[in-house]
Design a protein around this motif. Structure first.
Motif, PDB file in Angstrom:
ATOM      1  N   ASP A  74      49.268  55.719   9.805  1.00 38.11           N
ATOM      2  CA  ASP A  74      49.566  57.643   9.697  1.00 38.11           C
ATOM      3  C   ASP A  74      48.199  57.368  11.732  1.00 38.11           C
ATOM      4  OD1 ASP A  74      47.390  56.191   8.200  1.00 38.11           O
ATOM      5  OD2 ASP A  74      46.647  57.847   7.280  1.00 38.11           O
ATOM      6  N   GLN A  75      47.138  56.648  11.490  1.00 44.54           N
ATOM      7  CA  GLN A  75      46.595  56.664  12.550  1.00 44.54           C
ATOM      8  C   GLN A  75      47.685  56.760  13.693  1.00 44.54           C
ATOM      9  OE1 GLN A  75      43.516  54.274  11.892  1.00 44.54           O
ATOM     10  NE2 GLN A  75      42.074  55.512  10.179  1.00 44.54           N
ATOM     11  N   LYS A  76      48.178  55.584  13.961  1.00 44.30           N
ATOM     12  CA  LYS A  76      48.973  55.778  15.341  1.00 44.30           C
ATOM     13  C   LYS A  76      50.460  57.126  15.258  1.00 44.30           C
ATOM     14  CE  LYS A  76      49.324  50.893  14.381  1.00 44.30           C
ATOM     15  NZ  LYS A  76      49.940  49.510  14.135  1.00 44.30           N
ATOM     16  N   ARG A  77      50.660  57.319  14.344  1.00 50.52           N
ATOM     17  CA  ARG A  77      51.371  58.686  15.060  1.00 50.52           C
ATOM     18  C   ARG A  77      50.343  59.675  15.095  1.00 50.52           C
ATOM     19  NH1 ARG A  77      53.807  56.793   9.859  1.00 50.52           N
ATOM     20  NH2 ARG A  77      51.993  58.100   8.354  1.00 50.52           N
ATOM     21  N   PHE A  78      49.192  59.618  14.828  1.00 48.02           N
ATOM     22  CA  PHE A  78      48.702  60.845  15.428  1.00 48.02           C
ATOM     23  C   PHE A  78      48.412  60.682  16.647  1.00 48.02           C
ATOM     24  CE2 PHE A  78      44.561  63.489  16.102  1.00 48.02           C
ATOM     25  CZ  PHE A  78      44.440  64.946  15.617  1.00 48.02           C
ATOM     26  N   ALA A  79      47.608  59.213  16.623  1.00 51.06           N
ATOM     27  CA  ALA A  79      47.260  58.745  18.811  1.00 51.06           C
ATOM     28  C   ALA A  79      48.761  59.553  19.133  1.00 51.06           C
ATOM     29  CB  ALA A  79      47.066  57.747  18.256  1.00 51.06           C
ATOM     30  N   LYS A  80      49.932  59.080  18.551  1.00 57.52           N
ATOM     31  CA  LYS A  80      51.086  59.975  19.396  1.00 57.52           C
ATOM     32  C   LYS A  80      51.476  60.710  19.975  1.00 57.52           C
ATOM     33  CE  LYS A  80      56.186  58.645  19.356  1.00 57.52           C
ATOM     34  NZ  LYS A  80      57.171  58.694  18.827  1.00 57.52           N
ATOM     35  N   PHE A  81      51.167  61.783  18.361  1.00 57.21           N
ATOM     36  CA  PHE A  81      50.923  63.515  18.988  1.00 57.21           C
ATOM     37  C   PHE A  81      50.508  63.454  19.475  1.00 57.21           C
ATOM     38  CE2 PHE A  81      49.049  67.204  17.174  1.00 57.21           C
ATOM     39  CZ  PHE A  81      50.064  68.073  16.766  1.00 57.21           C
ATOM     40  N   ILE A  82      49.120  63.157  19.795  1.00 59.03           N
ATOM     41  CA  ILE A  82      48.215  64.615  20.257  1.00 59.03           C
ATOM     42  C   ILE A  82      47.938  63.315  21.725  1.00 59.03           C
ATOM     43  CG2 ILE A  82      45.932  62.753  19.952  1.00 59.03           C
ATOM     44  CD1 ILE A  82      45.596  66.678  18.962  1.00 59.03           C
ATOM     45  N   LYS A  83      48.626  62.634  21.989  1.00 62.68           N
ATOM     46  CA  LYS A  83      48.381  62.707  23.212  1.00 62.68           C
ATOM     47  C   LYS A  83      49.704  63.193  24.379  1.00 62.68           C
ATOM     48  CE  LYS A  83      46.995  57.220  22.807  1.00 62.68           C
ATOM     49  NZ  LYS A  83      47.324  55.868  22.351  1.00 62.68           N
ATOM     50  N   GLN A  84      50.293  63.846  23.499  1.00 67.79           N
ATOM     51  CA  GLN A  84      51.122  65.274  24.315  1.00 67.79           C
ATOM     52  C   GLN A  84      50.925  66.014  24.958  1.00 67.79           C
ATOM     53  OE1 GLN A  84      55.086  66.105  21.913  1.00 67.79           O
ATOM     54  NE2 GLN A  84      53.762  65.285  20.293  1.00 67.79           N
ATOM     55  N   TYR A  85      49.150  66.093  24.252  1.00 68.76           N
ATOM     56  CA  TYR A  85      48.490  67.350  25.386  1.00 68.76           C
ATOM     57  C   TYR A  85      47.510  66.826  25.936  1.00 68.76           C
ATOM     58  CZ  TYR A  85      51.342  68.692  21.386  1.00 68.76           C
ATOM     59  OH  TYR A  85      52.295  70.229  20.709  1.00 68.76           O
ATOM     60  N   PRO A  86      46.931  67.967  26.638  1.00 71.67           N
ATOM     61  CA  PRO A  86      45.850  67.314  27.952  1.00 71.67           C
ATOM     62  C   PRO A  86      44.388  67.310  27.128  1.00 71.67           C
ATOM     63  CG  PRO A  86      46.538  69.546  27.670  1.00 71.67           C
ATOM     64  CD  PRO A  86      47.824  69.238  27.014  1.00 71.67           C
ATOM     65  N   VAL A  87      43.927  66.186  26.001  1.00 70.10           N
ATOM     66  CA  VAL A  87      43.192  66.228  25.748  1.00 70.10           C
ATOM     67  C   VAL A  87      42.341  64.362  25.755  1.00 70.10           C
ATOM     68  CG1 VAL A  87      43.450  68.532  23.617  1.00 70.10           C
ATOM     69  CG2 VAL A  87      43.785  65.666  22.907  1.00 70.10           C
ATOM     70  N   LEU A  88      41.046  64.895  25.308  1.00 69.45           N
ATOM     71  CA  LEU A  88      40.933  63.520  25.657  1.00 69.45           C
ATOM     72  C   LEU A  88      41.107  62.419  24.164  1.00 69.45           C
ATOM     73  CD1 LEU A  88      38.144  64.784  27.119  1.00 69.45           C
ATOM     74  CD2 LEU A  88      39.804  63.583  28.545  1.00 69.45           C
ATOM     75  N   TYR A  89      41.434  61.117  23.923  1.00 75.85           N
ATOM     76  CA  TYR A  89      41.653  60.353  22.667  1.00 75.85           C
ATOM     77  C   TYR A  89      41.285  59.067  23.034  1.00 75.85           C
ATOM     78  CZ  TYR A  89      43.571  57.974  18.733  1.00 75.85           C
ATOM     79  OH  TYR A  89      43.493  56.928  18.122  1.00 75.85           O
ATOM     80  N   GLY A  90      40.886  58.570  22.018  1.00 77.52           N
ATOM     81  CA  GLY A  90      40.693  57.369  22.341  1.00 77.52           C
ATOM     82  C   GLY A  90      40.210  56.502  20.966  1.00 77.52           C
ATOM     83  N   VAL A  91      40.075  55.422  20.997  1.00 80.75           N
ATOM     84  CA  VAL A  91      40.393  54.225  19.995  1.00 80.75           C
ATOM     85  C   VAL A  91      38.843  53.678  20.235  1.00 80.75           C
ATOM     86  CG1 VAL A  91      40.279  52.533  18.252  1.00 80.75           C
ATOM     87  CG2 VAL A  91      42.677  54.223  18.766  1.00 80.75           C
TER      88      VAL A  91
END
Length: 105
Positions: A74-91
């Protein structure tokens, strides 16, 4: 081994020093005394920390893991989803990782 909770707290403190507002996303369900379930309402896989940089309002999402922690599906799915947008994301496994995500190092 460092507890994820400690990593989260260290990141929250340090990002606050670097001009960010940081929130801890407490997720899960709790059985209340009346027998009903309380659910936080956040989607499954939502990152541990989120917030924004004061300098430009850019939103970030940070998933915290210890040295051996791995992302759940579920965390991998969220990461894939959020990376479509111009926000900062990381582990992040450390404060240094978090600073790199927000552009503080």
């Amino acid at each position: 081994m460092t507890a994820e909770h400690k990593i989260q707290n260290d990141i929250r403190v340090e990002l606050s020093k670097h001009g960010c507002t940081v929130f801890r996303a407490n997720v899960g369900k709790v059985l209340m005394e009346n027998g009903r379930w309380f659910d936080t309402g956040l989607p499954r896989g939502y990152p541990d920390l989120f917030g924004f940089r004061h300098s430009d309002g850019k939103i970030f999402f940070i998933e915290c893991k210890n040295e051996t922690g791995r992302l759940r599906d579920d965390q991998k799915r969220f990461a894939k989803f959020i990376k479509q947008y111009p926000v900062l994301y990381g582990v992040c496994r450390s404060v240094d990782d978090a600073l790199k995500i927000i552009g503080g190092k």
